[in-house]
Write an enzyme that holds these catalytic residues in place. Structure first.
Site, mmCIF file in Angstrom:
data_model
loop_
_atom_site.group_PDB
_atom_site.id
_atom_site.type_symbol
_atom_site.label_atom_id
_atom_site.label_comp_id
_atom_site.label_asym_id
_atom_site.label_seq_id
_atom_site.Cartn_x
_atom_site.Cartn_y
_atom_site.Cartn_z
ATOM 1 C CE LYS A 39 -4.422 1.082 0.202
ATOM 2 N NZ LYS A 39 -5.583 0.381 -0.330
ATOM 3 C CG ASP B 88 -7.291 3.433 -0.843
ATOM 4 O OD1 ASP B 88 -7.842 2.332 -0.745
ATOM 5 O OD2 ASP B 88 -7.284 4.256 0.098
HETATM 6 P P1 NDP Z 1 -12.846 7.828 -2.807
HETATM 7 O O1 NDP Z 1 -11.773 8.812 -2.601
HETATM 8 O O2 NDP Z 1 -13.393 7.625 -4.171
HETATM 9 O O3 NDP Z 1 -14.097 8.153 -1.852
HETATM 10 C C1 NDP Z 1 -13.941 8.225 -0.474
HETATM 11 C C2 NDP Z 1 -15.260 8.647 0.150
HETATM 12 O O4 NDP Z 1 -15.163 8.551 1.568
HETATM 13 C C3 NDP Z 1 -15.618 10.098 -0.146
HETATM 14 O O5 NDP Z 1 -17.019 10.210 -0.146
HETATM 15 C C4 NDP Z 1 -15.013 10.830 1.047
HETATM 16 O O6 NDP Z 1 -15.616 12.077 1.333
HETATM 17 C C5 NDP Z 1 -15.297 9.849 2.162
HETATM 18 N N1 NDP Z 1 -14.297 10.012 3.231
HETATM 19 C C6 NDP Z 1 -12.951 9.925 3.118
HETATM 20 N N2 NDP Z 1 -12.361 10.138 4.300
HETATM 21 C C7 NDP Z 1 -13.365 10.358 5.176
HETATM 22 C C8 NDP Z 1 -13.421 10.642 6.554
HETATM 23 N N3 NDP Z 1 -12.297 10.729 7.280
HETATM 24 N N4 NDP Z 1 -14.637 10.789 7.116
HETATM 25 C C9 NDP Z 1 -15.778 10.672 6.383
HETATM 26 N N5 NDP Z 1 -15.789 10.417 5.067
HETATM 27 C C10 NDP Z 1 -14.608 10.265 4.487
HETATM 28 O O7 NDP Z 1 -12.284 6.437 -2.195
HETATM 29 P P2 NDP Z 1 -12.781 4.955 -2.488
HETATM 30 O O8 NDP Z 1 -14.248 4.927 -2.679
HETATM 31 O O9 NDP Z 1 -11.905 4.376 -3.512
HETATM 32 O O10 NDP Z 1 -12.391 4.237 -1.103
HETATM 33 C C11 NDP Z 1 -13.297 4.186 -0.001
HETATM 34 C C12 NDP Z 1 -12.854 3.082 0.938
HETATM 35 O O11 NDP Z 1 -12.831 1.815 0.239
HETATM 36 C C13 NDP Z 1 -11.458 3.235 1.550
HETATM 37 O O12 NDP Z 1 -11.457 2.642 2.824
HETATM 38 C C14 NDP Z 1 -10.598 2.356 0.619
HETATM 39 O O13 NDP Z 1 -9.419 1.919 1.253
HETATM 40 C C15 NDP Z 1 -11.559 1.215 0.379
HETATM 41 N N6 NDP Z 1 -11.283 0.408 -0.805
HETATM 42 C C16 NDP Z 1 -11.249 0.973 -2.047
HETATM 43 C C17 NDP Z 1 -11.030 0.180 -3.144
HETATM 44 C C18 NDP Z 1 -11.102 0.716 -4.529
HETATM 45 O O14 NDP Z 1 -11.085 -0.100 -5.469
HETATM 46 N N7 NDP Z 1 -11.218 2.009 -4.728
HETATM 47 C C19 NDP Z 1 -10.728 -1.266 -3.011
HETATM 48 C C20 NDP Z 1 -10.881 -1.768 -1.659
HETATM 49 C C21 NDP Z 1 -11.113 -0.936 -0.606
HETATM 50 P P3 NDP Z 1 -14.880 13.442 0.870
HETATM 51 O O15 NDP Z 1 -15.132 13.538 -0.603
HETATM 52 O O16 NDP Z 1 -15.517 14.503 1.679
HETATM 53 O O17 NDP Z 1 -13.425 13.258 1.216
#
Ligand code: NDP
Length: 458
Positions: free
Chosen positions: A131, A171
């Site tokens: 990562k 991510d």
């Molecule tokens: P994105 O950046 O596309 O979206 C993240 C979302 O979570 C946004 O809506 C963001 O809001 C919100 N967010 C981020 N940090 C916080 C916080 N501290 N408190 C509240 N909301 C928060 O990321 P992904 O959708 O790709 O990833 C989301 C999760 O899924 C993570 O845990 C990632 O590790 C996991 N994941 C992702 C994969 C992938 O293929 N993308 C694969 C496996 C796991 P805002 O816009 O306000 O920041």
């Protein structure tokens, strides 16, 4: 080893890890979660202890940390910190995403890399775990600034990665735009066009269905969880947090399968839409978040029957989880369901919690959910569809081919079904029926530990 000896050994090891790097709380949390599941394995396989497998698993094979200097639009020099944690390559080259977010630190990335080792092992593909990322915040930056940051980041990272060595993907904060800039700089520096990154666009080596895969896979996993108890998603009301990549495609697949998602959120607040978030609304959310890069609060301007609740960081709970529903899909970030939230979900009759984001549920909340016999799909199993499809992207790159969407979707469904079966039957075999967390941790641990045993002390 007896249960008491194994428990004492794991307790001592966790204490040593904490003493060595006391500030890495999330990493300690992810280790404690795995250790809590593998006691029954150590009781019958003392060779894992005598060969130092556990001590080696909790120490990354390599940690890279580097300066990322770049110039903003005003001509000022900015300096961020970049990282890559190469955690374990016993079952394949390092594979895992890059996160660009101000909260990124070694502790967060070690937790994510540790989780990734087990998640990747569950897919049965040849992928070790890694990562990386940076404490850079793409929010509010122009495309030019993001490009210059990505180019500087890759200028250092390029010397450490490769299609058979370490294959980063996306991510939080790293989507198609960032992968494009990163790949461009890699190609320029190394003079090679290869499958070094996943999440690429379709016309230069990406795979169909990779953007959808984590969210779709999570819903397919939930479908298997319910089917094992003669239940189904059709007609279920669902809570979803987040509005990024994972949340968007979780919403979409829920709608495809007849469920009714009613919430969506970002770091500033959440939306409750009692009428349901249908395909038209999902497409509007995608445009809002992916192209306009705006806040979810704008949803109520477009769909005025919905409510917006601003986040209040002083609260020890998240009011999103107090809305009455059948299923919960946390898809935002780590530790977003606290014990108070778990209790509230259970009081409201929740039947399933399935994790799209990594480690979204605190240890106390996990215990409360499992003890209440609510179906619990742990992230390392439930969100493995993303990395499994990255594995398919890597395979297509090696072959120089592009597979059809229907073929990839069929493979994704088969992988999620097989991961669910592995977790379900492993849990049963080791005396924790229906505990998919125990099943996931044990099955993944045994695969990686056996590979490490075979390969000697390295
Ligand atoms: P994105 O950046 O596309 O979206 C993240 C979302 O979570 C946004 O809506 C963001 O809001 C919100 N967010 C981020 N940090 C916080 C916080 N501290 N408190 C509240 N909301 C928060 O990321 P992904 O959708 O790709 O990833 C989301 C999760 O899924 C993570 O845990 C990632 O590790 C996991 N994941 C992702 C994969 C992938 O293929 N993308 C694969 C496996 C796991 P805002 O816009 O306000 O920041």
């Amino acid at each position: 080893m007896t249960k008491i000896q194994s428990s004492a050994f794991l307790g001592d090891l966790l204490m040593k890890v904490k003493a060595r790097d006391p500030q890495e709380a999330e990493f300690h949390q992810s280790i404690a979660e795995v250790f809590s599941s593998i006691l029954p394995v150590l009781e019958v396989h003392s060779e894992y202890v005598s060969s130092g497998i556990l001590e080696r698993l909790v120490e990354p094979e390599r940690v890279l940390m580097f300066r990322v200097p770049w110039v903003d639009d005003a001509g000022h020099v900015q300096v961020n910190r970049g990282y890559r944690i190469e955690m374990n390559s016993a079952v394949g080259p390092y594979k895992g995403g890059l996160r660009f977010h101000p909260s990124v630190s070694i502790g967060i990335l070690k937790f994510l890399a540790f989780e990734q080792v087990f998640k990747n092992a569950l897919t049965t593909l040849q992928m070790g775990g890694g990562k990386g990322g940076a404490d850079f915040d793409p929010k509010g930056k122009t495309d030019g600034e993001v490009m210059r940051f990505c180019q500087s980041f890759m200028t250092e990272l390029a010397r450490h990665i490769g299609p058979n060595t370490d294959i980063p993907g996306g991510d939080i904060g790293v989507g198609g735009r960032e992968i494009g800039y990163l790949f461009g700089q890699y190609r320029r520096i190394r003079n090679q066009f290869n499958g070094v990154l996943t999440g690429k666009a379709l016309n230069w080596g990406g795979s169909l269905l990779r953007p959808e895969a984590t969210g779709y896979g999570c819903v397919y996993f939930a479908r298997e969880m319910l089917a094992a108890h003669s239940d189904q998603l059709d007609g279920k009301t669902c809570l979803v947090s987040g509005s990024g990549n994972v949340a968007q495609y979780t919403l979409e697949k829920l709608v495809h399968l007849g469920a009714k998602p009613v919430t969506v959120s970002d770091s500033q607040g959440f939306i409750y839409d009692a009428d349901g978030i249908d395909q038209e609304k999902i497409e509007w959310i995608m445009e809002l978040k992916n192209n306009r890069r705006a806040r979810i609060s704008q949803y109520v301007e477009k769909f005025p029957k919905a409510e917006y609740v601003a986040a209040d960081p002083r609260l020890p709970y998240n009011p999103l989880w107090s809305i009455r529903a059948d299923c919960a899909f946390p898809c935002a970030t780590q530790n977003e369901i606290a014990a108070e939230d778990a209790t509230q979900l259970i009081e409201n009759g929740i039947v399933l919690v399935c994790e799209g984001s990594n480690m979204p549920t605190t240890p106390d909340a996990v215990r409360i959910i499992i003890e209440a016999s609510v179906l619990y799909g742990p992230a390392k199993a439930a969100n493995a569809g993303g990395v499994a499809t990255s594995g398919l992207e890597m395979a297509q790159n090696r072959l120089g081919l592009s597979w059809a969407r229907s073929d990839i979707d069929a493979q994704l469904q088969a992988v999620m079904k097989s991961i669910h079966e592995t977790c379900y039957f492993t849990a049963e075999r080791y005396g924790s029926p229906n505990n998919l967390l125990a099943g996931a941790n044990i099955a993944a641990f045994v695969r990686v530990a056996d590979a490490m045993l075979d390969q000697g002390v390295i």
